[in-house]
Design a protein around this motif. Structure first.
Motif, PDB file in Angstrom:
ATOM      1  N   GLN A 179       0.953  -1.149  -0.005  1.00  0.00           N
ATOM      2  CA  GLN A 179       0.007   0.167  -0.111  1.00  0.00           C
ATOM      3  C   GLN A 179       1.028   1.299   0.122  1.00  0.00           C
ATOM      4  N   VAL A 180       0.228   2.409  -0.424  1.00  0.00           N
ATOM      5  CA  VAL A 180       1.019   3.738  -0.216  1.00  0.00           C
ATOM      6  C   VAL A 180      -0.168   4.729   0.284  1.00  0.00           C
ATOM      7  N   GLN A 181       0.543   5.459   0.919  1.00  0.00           N
ATOM      8  CA  GLN A 181      -0.194   6.615   1.372  1.00  0.00           C
ATOM      9  C   GLN A 181       0.287   7.955   1.087  1.00  0.00           C
ATOM     10  N   VAL A 182      -0.466   8.965   0.996  1.00  0.00           N
ATOM     11  CA  VAL A 182      -0.305  10.405   0.717  1.00  0.00           C
ATOM     12  C   VAL A 182      -0.940  11.516   1.310  1.00  0.00           C
TER      13      VAL A 182
ATOM     14  N   GLY B 122       4.920   4.202   2.560  1.00  0.00           N
ATOM     15  CA  GLY B 122       4.589   3.038   2.221  1.00  0.00           C
ATOM     16  C   GLY B 122       5.335   2.602   1.120  1.00  0.00           C
ATOM     17  N   SER B 123       4.758   1.720   0.098  1.00  0.00           N
ATOM     18  CA  SER B 123       5.594   1.219  -0.787  1.00  0.00           C
ATOM     19  C   SER B 123       5.929   2.157  -1.931  1.00  0.00           C
ATOM     20  N   ILE B 124       6.644   3.158  -1.537  1.00  0.00           N
ATOM     21  CA  ILE B 124       7.032   4.239  -2.355  1.00  0.00           C
ATOM     22  C   ILE B 124       7.909   3.797  -3.667  1.00  0.00           C
ATOM     23  N   PHE B 125       8.672   2.780  -3.521  1.00  0.00           N
ATOM     24  CA  PHE B 125       9.602   2.711  -4.599  1.00  0.00           C
ATOM     25  C   PHE B 125       8.537   1.909  -5.730  1.00  0.00           C
ATOM     26  N   SER B 126       7.515   1.505  -5.542  1.00  0.00           N
ATOM     27  CA  SER B 126       6.829   0.840  -6.405  1.00  0.00           C
ATOM     28  C   SER B 126       5.746   1.863  -7.116  1.00  0.00           C
ATOM     29  N   ILE B 127       5.844   3.044  -6.871  1.00  0.00           N
ATOM     30  CA  ILE B 127       4.800   3.901  -7.477  1.00  0.00           C
ATOM     31  C   ILE B 127       5.334   4.039  -8.770  1.00  0.00           C
ATOM     32  N   ASP B 128       4.239   4.091  -9.704  1.00  0.00           N
ATOM     33  CA  ASP B 128       4.425   4.240 -11.185  1.00  0.00           C
ATOM     34  C   ASP B 128       4.347   5.707 -11.730  1.00  0.00           C
ATOM     35  N   VAL B 129       3.448   6.433 -11.009  1.00  0.00           N
ATOM     36  CA  VAL B 129       2.926   7.709 -11.425  1.00  0.00           C
ATOM     37  C   VAL B 129       2.423   8.514 -10.087  1.00  0.00           C
TER      38      VAL B 129
ATOM     39  N   TYR C 146      -7.399  20.612  -4.016  1.00  0.00           N
ATOM     40  CA  TYR C 146      -6.268  19.977  -4.926  1.00  0.00           C
ATOM     41  C   TYR C 146      -5.836  18.422  -4.173  1.00  0.00           C
ATOM     42  N   TYR C 147      -5.874  17.499  -4.765  1.00  0.00           N
ATOM     43  CA  TYR C 147      -5.746  16.196  -4.430  1.00  0.00           C
ATOM     44  C   TYR C 147      -4.584  15.718  -4.990  1.00  0.00           C
ATOM     45  N   CYS C 148      -3.651  14.912  -4.176  1.00  0.00           N
ATOM     46  CA  CYS C 148      -2.742  14.018  -4.519  1.00  0.00           C
ATOM     47  C   CYS C 148      -2.878  12.610  -4.828  1.00  0.00           C
ATOM     48  N   ASN C 149      -2.381  11.953  -5.878  1.00  0.00           N
ATOM     49  CA  ASN C 149      -2.589  10.611  -6.374  1.00  0.00           C
ATOM     50  C   ASN C 149      -1.371   9.943  -6.427  1.00  0.00           C
ATOM     51  N   ALA C 150      -1.383   8.730  -6.013  1.00  0.00           N
ATOM     52  CA  ALA C 150      -0.051   7.742  -6.364  1.00  0.00           C
ATOM     53  C   ALA C 150      -0.939   6.333  -6.890  1.00  0.00           C
ATOM     54  N   ARG C 151      -0.195   6.086  -8.060  1.00  0.00           N
ATOM     55  CA  ARG C 151      -0.551   4.735  -8.444  1.00  0.00           C
ATOM     56  C   ARG C 151       0.555   3.689  -8.947  1.00  0.00           C
TER      57      ARG C 151
ATOM     58  N   ILE D 196      -3.334  -0.460  -7.319  1.00  0.00           N
ATOM     59  CA  ILE D 196      -3.432   0.595  -6.368  1.00  0.00           C
ATOM     60  C   ILE D 196      -3.583   2.126  -7.005  1.00  0.00           C
ATOM     61  N   SER D 197      -4.468   2.790  -6.542  1.00  0.00           N
ATOM     62  CA  SER D 197      -4.611   4.267  -6.773  1.00  0.00           C
ATOM     63  C   SER D 197      -5.050   4.989  -5.238  1.00  0.00           C
ATOM     64  N   SER D 198      -3.902   5.593  -4.823  1.00  0.00           N
ATOM     65  CA  SER D 198      -4.307   5.939  -3.355  1.00  0.00           C
ATOM     66  C   SER D 198      -4.372   7.554  -3.452  1.00  0.00           C
ATOM     67  N   TRP D 199      -5.366   8.141  -2.716  1.00  0.00           N
ATOM     68  CA  TRP D 199      -5.598   9.441  -2.745  1.00  0.00           C
ATOM     69  C   TRP D 199      -5.378  10.223  -1.266  1.00  0.00           C
ATOM     70  N   GLY D 200      -4.945  11.455  -1.310  1.00  0.00           N
ATOM     71  CA  GLY D 200      -4.820  12.067  -0.038  1.00  0.00           C
ATOM     72  C   GLY D 200      -6.292  12.883   0.126  1.00  0.00           C
ATOM     73  N   GLN D 201      -6.154  13.574   1.370  1.00  0.00           N
ATOM     74  CA  GLN D 201      -7.425  14.127   1.778  1.00  0.00           C
ATOM     75  C   GLN D 201      -7.813  15.383   1.075  1.00  0.00           C
TER      76      GLN D 201
END
Length: 117
Positions: free
Chosen positions: A1-4, A26-33, A93-98, A104-109
């Motif tokens: 998982q990844v959190q932003v 979290g799994s930051i080294f796996s983030i593609d975009v 404005y939202y940050c997203n990590a995929r 996985i598609s994680s969104w911030g608050q």
């Protein structure tokens, strides 16, 4: 998982600047975009800018030339430098990590950006 988690929003006059930050964990080294999206009242969420793990960037036409996305791999952070802000940039404005391989598609608050005229 990844959190932003986003930070850096606020109130600014038209023509001003703001810098948004997005911290990933979290799994930051796996983030593609990683990307920035925004949602104005009564409107759908829209893409603002993205940056890939390889450093390729993409911008919405409405912000190209005014906004710049960047990253700090040491701090595991992404930034959105917003210049020449306009009232129509007002939105949450939202940050997203995929991570594509894991679906996985994680969104911030979200962080509020308000541009006054």
């Amino acid at each position: 998982q990844v959190q932003v988690v986003e930070s850096g929003g606020g109130l600014v006059q038209a023509g001003g600047s703001l810098r948004l930050s997005c911290a990933a964990s979290g799994s930051i080294f796996s983030i593609d975009v990683m990307g920035w999206y925004r949602q104005a009242p009564g409107k759908q969420r829209e893409l603002v800018s993205t940056i890939t793990s390889g450093g390729s960037t993409n911008y919405a036409d409405s912000v190209r030339g005014r906004f710049a996305i960047s990253r700090d791999n040491v701090k595991n952070a992404k930034y959105l430098e917003m210049n020449s802000l306009k009232p129509e940039d007002t939105a949450v404005y939202y940050c997203n990590a995929r991570i594509f391989s894991r679906g996985i598609s994680s969104w911030g608050q979200g962080t509020q950006v308000t541009v006054s005229s």
